[in-house]
Design an enzyme around this catalytic site. Structure first.
Site, PDB file in Angstrom:
ATOM      1  N   GLY A 163       2.787   2.328  10.846  1.00 51.48           N
ATOM      2  CA  GLY A 163       3.379   3.718  10.160  1.00 51.48           C
ATOM      3  C   GLY A 163       3.990   4.441  12.459  1.00 51.48           C
TER       4      GLY A 163
ATOM      5  N   GLU B 295      -6.806   5.130   7.919  1.00 55.36           N
ATOM      6  CA  GLU B 295      -6.376   6.107   7.370  1.00 55.36           C
ATOM      7  C   GLU B 295      -8.057   6.854   6.820  1.00 55.36           C
ATOM      8  OE1 GLU B 295      -2.531   5.741   5.756  1.00 55.36           O
ATOM      9  OE2 GLU B 295      -1.851   5.178   7.278  1.00 55.36           O
TER      10      GLU B 295
ATOM     11  N   HIS C  65      -9.589   0.996   4.880  1.00 56.71           N
ATOM     12  CA  HIS C  65      -8.331   1.573   5.605  1.00 56.71           C
ATOM     13  C   HIS C  65      -8.354   2.327   6.499  1.00 56.71           C
ATOM     14  CE1 HIS C  65      -3.984   2.851   6.531  1.00 56.71           C
ATOM     15  NE2 HIS C  65      -3.916   1.647   5.885  1.00 56.71           N
TER      16      HIS C  65
ATOM     17  N   GLY D  21       3.032  -1.582   4.632  1.00 56.09           N
ATOM     18  CA  GLY D  21       2.832   0.663   4.135  1.00 56.09           C
ATOM     19  C   GLY D  21       4.964   0.806   3.861  1.00 56.09           C
ATOM     20  N   GLY D  22       5.055   1.261   4.871  1.00 53.53           N
ATOM     21  CA  GLY D  22       6.437   1.932   4.008  1.00 53.53           C
ATOM     22  C   GLY D  22       6.971   1.770   4.082  1.00 53.53           C
TER      23      GLY D  22
ATOM     24  N   GLU E 216      -5.437  -4.698  10.445  1.00 50.99           N
ATOM     25  CA  GLU E 216      -3.930  -3.875  11.126  1.00 50.99           C
ATOM     26  C   GLU E 216      -4.440  -3.203  11.833  1.00 50.99           C
ATOM     27  OE1 GLU E 216      -2.230  -2.964   6.891  1.00 50.99           O
ATOM     28  OE2 GLU E 216      -3.983  -1.633   7.850  1.00 50.99           O
TER      29      GLU E 216
ATOM     30  N   ASN F  75       0.749  -1.210   0.143  1.00 52.84           N
ATOM     31  CA  ASN F  75       0.209   0.015  -0.612  1.00 52.84           C
ATOM     32  C   ASN F  75       0.729   1.351  -0.508  1.00 52.84           C
ATOM     33  OD1 ASN F  75      -1.927   2.063   0.185  1.00 52.84           O
ATOM     34  ND2 ASN F  75      -2.441   1.699   2.347  1.00 52.84           N
ATOM     35  N   TRP F  76       1.011   1.761  -1.310  1.00 56.84           N
ATOM     36  CA  TRP F  76       2.357   2.886  -0.911  1.00 56.84           C
ATOM     37  C   TRP F  76       1.171   4.468  -0.616  1.00 56.84           C
ATOM     38  CZ3 TRP F  76       3.752   2.922  -7.471  1.00 56.84           C
ATOM     39  CH2 TRP F  76       4.834   2.050  -7.279  1.00 56.84           C
ATOM     40  N   LYS F  77      -0.448   4.381  -0.745  1.00 54.06           N
ATOM     41  CA  LYS F  77      -0.228   5.113   0.211  1.00 54.06           C
ATOM     42  C   LYS F  77      -0.061   6.826  -0.979  1.00 54.06           C
ATOM     43  CE  LYS F  77      -0.248   3.631   4.883  1.00 54.06           C
ATOM     44  NZ  LYS F  77      -0.088   3.732   6.498  1.00 54.06           N
TER      45      LYS F  77
ATOM     46  N   SER G  61       3.112  -1.995  10.455  1.00 52.57           N
ATOM     47  CA  SER G  61       5.352  -2.419  10.568  1.00 52.57           C
ATOM     48  C   SER G  61       5.638  -3.170  10.618  1.00 52.57           C
ATOM     49  CB  SER G  61       5.465  -1.768  12.192  1.00 52.57           C
ATOM     50  OG  SER G  61       4.738  -0.439  12.114  1.00 52.57           O
TER      51      SER G  61
HETATM   52  P1  13P Z   1       3.385   0.932   7.635  1.00 54.80           P
HETATM   53  O1  13P Z   1       3.307  -0.289   7.560  1.00 54.80           O
HETATM   54  O2  13P Z   1       3.791   1.469   7.660  1.00 54.80           O
HETATM   55  O3  13P Z   1       2.575   0.558   9.239  1.00 54.80           O
HETATM   56  O4  13P Z   1       1.672   0.468   6.955  1.00 54.80           O
HETATM   57  C1  13P Z   1       0.730  -0.622   7.340  1.00 54.80           C
HETATM   58  C2  13P Z   1      -0.601  -0.105   6.456  1.00 54.80           C
HETATM   59  O5  13P Z   1      -1.139   1.264   6.858  1.00 54.80           O
HETATM   60  C3  13P Z   1      -0.413  -0.913   4.998  1.00 54.80           C
HETATM   61  O6  13P Z   1      -1.923  -0.410   4.497  1.00 54.80           O
END
Ligand code: 13P
Length: 254
Positions: free
Chosen positions: A167, A88, A86, A237-238, A161, A8-10, A216
């Protein structure tokens, strides 16, 4: 069974050139790349092995909805997956009711939905039982009236999640997330009993919906998560924005 690794590149990266470089380095079987909408079309021409996913969608398929991107538009780009709910997005005010409408619309056009659920820290600090209750409630509301859509197993995926792990560099433990994921699978199995297939022996085998862990995930902890039999993959994510780290996570399941 191979596990699924979803990137997930956000809202990253800033330029298409960077997106192109990143996607080429992440193009493997059993990988899903979810870039921002704006990159989906061109990246669909480049990818050979990995599948594409959108990070959200709308609940109508066309009409006067400024700024929205619809399930049929996404499907027509040959995008296979869509992330819905998600945390977010929930943080921007997306409700379970909106998420439920999006899930139904996406499933109807044949997209594979990755529904994100997970508790906040306030809930989790009360213990795993409270977290299970929270996640159970989200599933109940988000999947309302989806039974009659005759969901194929492969078309509904869940990503567990925990919000506090996203994050923050503080991942859940592999053991506790596996416990939560078994619980999610139990709920799904009771909702969709059609996922039970009779084996030749007369015993029934539960064909479970894939449930991923996210929050994470790094090259350091990926193996611990992916070696749990209950965990069917990871939503990253990251670390998915760093070619080397993401490659190590993909390799962690082998
Ligand atoms: P991180 O891997 O950066 O914690 O993000 C997880 C995420 O929100 C994937 O959708």
């Amino acid at each position: 069974m191979s596990k699924l690794i979803v990137a997930n590149w956000k809202a990253n990266p800033k330029t298409f050139t960077e997106a192109l470089k990143l996607v080429k380095a992440s193009d493997f079987e059993n990988v899903v790349i979810a870039p921002p909408y704006i990159y989906l079309q061109t990246l669909s021409w480049v990818l050979k092995k990995a599948a594409l996913g959108a990070q959200d969608t709308f609940w109508e398929n066309a009409g006067p909805y400024t700024g929205e991107v619809t399930p049929s538009q996404i499907k027509n780009l040959k995008v296979k997956y869509v992330i819905i709910g998600h945390s977010e997005r929930r943080g921007f005010g997306e409700t379970d009711e909106m998420i439920n409408k999006k899930i139904k619309a996406a499933l109807k056009v044949g997209l594979r939905v990755i529904l994100c659920v997970g508790e906040d820290w306030n809930t989790r600090r009360k213990g795993i039982a409270a977290a299970k209750q929270f996640v159970g409630n989200q599933l109940k509301k988000d999947l309302l009236e989806t039974k009659n859509l005759k969901i194929k197993n492969k078309n509904l995926l869940i990503a567990y999640e925990p919000v506090w792990a996203i994050g923050t560099g503080k991942a859940d433990s592999a053991k506790t997330s596996a416990e939560m994921i078994s619980y999610i699978k139990k709920i799904l199995d009771s909702r969709y009993p059609s996922s039970r297939a009779k084996l030749a022996t007369g015993h029934s085998q539960i064909l479970k919906t894939k449930v991923l862990y996210g929050g994470s995930v790094t090259p350091k902890n990926a193996k611990a998560f992916l070696s749990q039999p209950e965990i069917d993959g990871a939503l990253v994510g990251g670390a998915s924005l760093n070619q080397k780290e993401f490659r190590k996570i993909i390799n962690a399941q082998q």
